[in-house]
Design a protein around this motif. Structure first.
Motif, short mmCIF file in Angstrom:
data_model
loop_
_atom_site.label_atom_id
_atom_site.label_comp_id
_atom_site.label_asym_id
_atom_site.label_seq_id
_atom_site.Cartn_x
_atom_site.Cartn_y
_atom_site.Cartn_z
N PHE A 23 0.83 -1.20 0.00
CA PHE A 23 0.00 0.00 0.00
C PHE A 23 0.87 1.26 0.00
CE2 PHE A 23 -2.30 -3.38 2.11
CZ PHE A 23 -3.46 -3.42 1.36
N VAL A 24 0.33 2.29 -0.64
CA VAL A 24 0.97 3.60 -0.68
C VAL A 24 -0.08 4.64 -0.31
CG1 VAL A 24 1.98 5.37 -2.18
CG2 VAL A 24 2.69 3.00 -2.41
N LEU A 25 0.32 5.58 0.53
CA LEU A 25 -0.52 6.73 0.80
C LEU A 25 0.10 7.92 0.09
CD1 LEU A 25 -2.96 7.95 2.30
CD2 LEU A 25 -1.35 8.60 4.11
N TYR A 26 -0.61 8.42 -0.91
CA TYR A 26 -0.17 9.62 -1.62
C TYR A 26 -0.64 10.82 -0.82
CZ TYR A 26 0.96 6.58 -5.48
OH TYR A 26 1.52 5.59 -6.26
N GLN A 27 0.30 11.74 -0.57
CA GLN A 27 -0.02 12.89 0.26
C GLN A 27 0.82 14.09 -0.14
OE1 GLN A 27 1.07 12.22 4.44
NE2 GLN A 27 2.14 10.39 3.78
#
Length: 75
Positions: free
Chosen positions: A4-8
């Motif tokens: 998983f990746v959280l783009y922020q």
């Protein structure tokens, strides 16, 4: 390798809220990627951040989300 990746963004209060929600949901480990560092990512996610992406199947969960929505999305 994480799935998983959280783009922020830098200095993003919604991103800070998303991190708290992911902790509440006990989300698995994820990488954080800042869209400010890439024109491509800025174009794709700039107005949508924070966005949680499953790298295995490409599904994305756009903000706003709560812990229940995260847990359901993870299933």
């Amino acid at each position: 390798m994480v799935d998983f990746v959280l783009y922020q963004r830098d200095y993003c209060h919604l991103c800070d809220l998303a991190l708290a929600v992911l902790a509440e949901a006990r989300a698995p480990d994820f990488d954080s990627v800042w869209v400010d560092d890439s024109q491509e990512l800025e174009g794709r996610y700039g107005t949508r951040v924070p966005v949680l992406r499953n790298l295995r199947d490409g599904r994305e969960l756009d903000w706003p989300f709560d812990a229940a929505a995260v847990m359901q999305w993870l299933r």
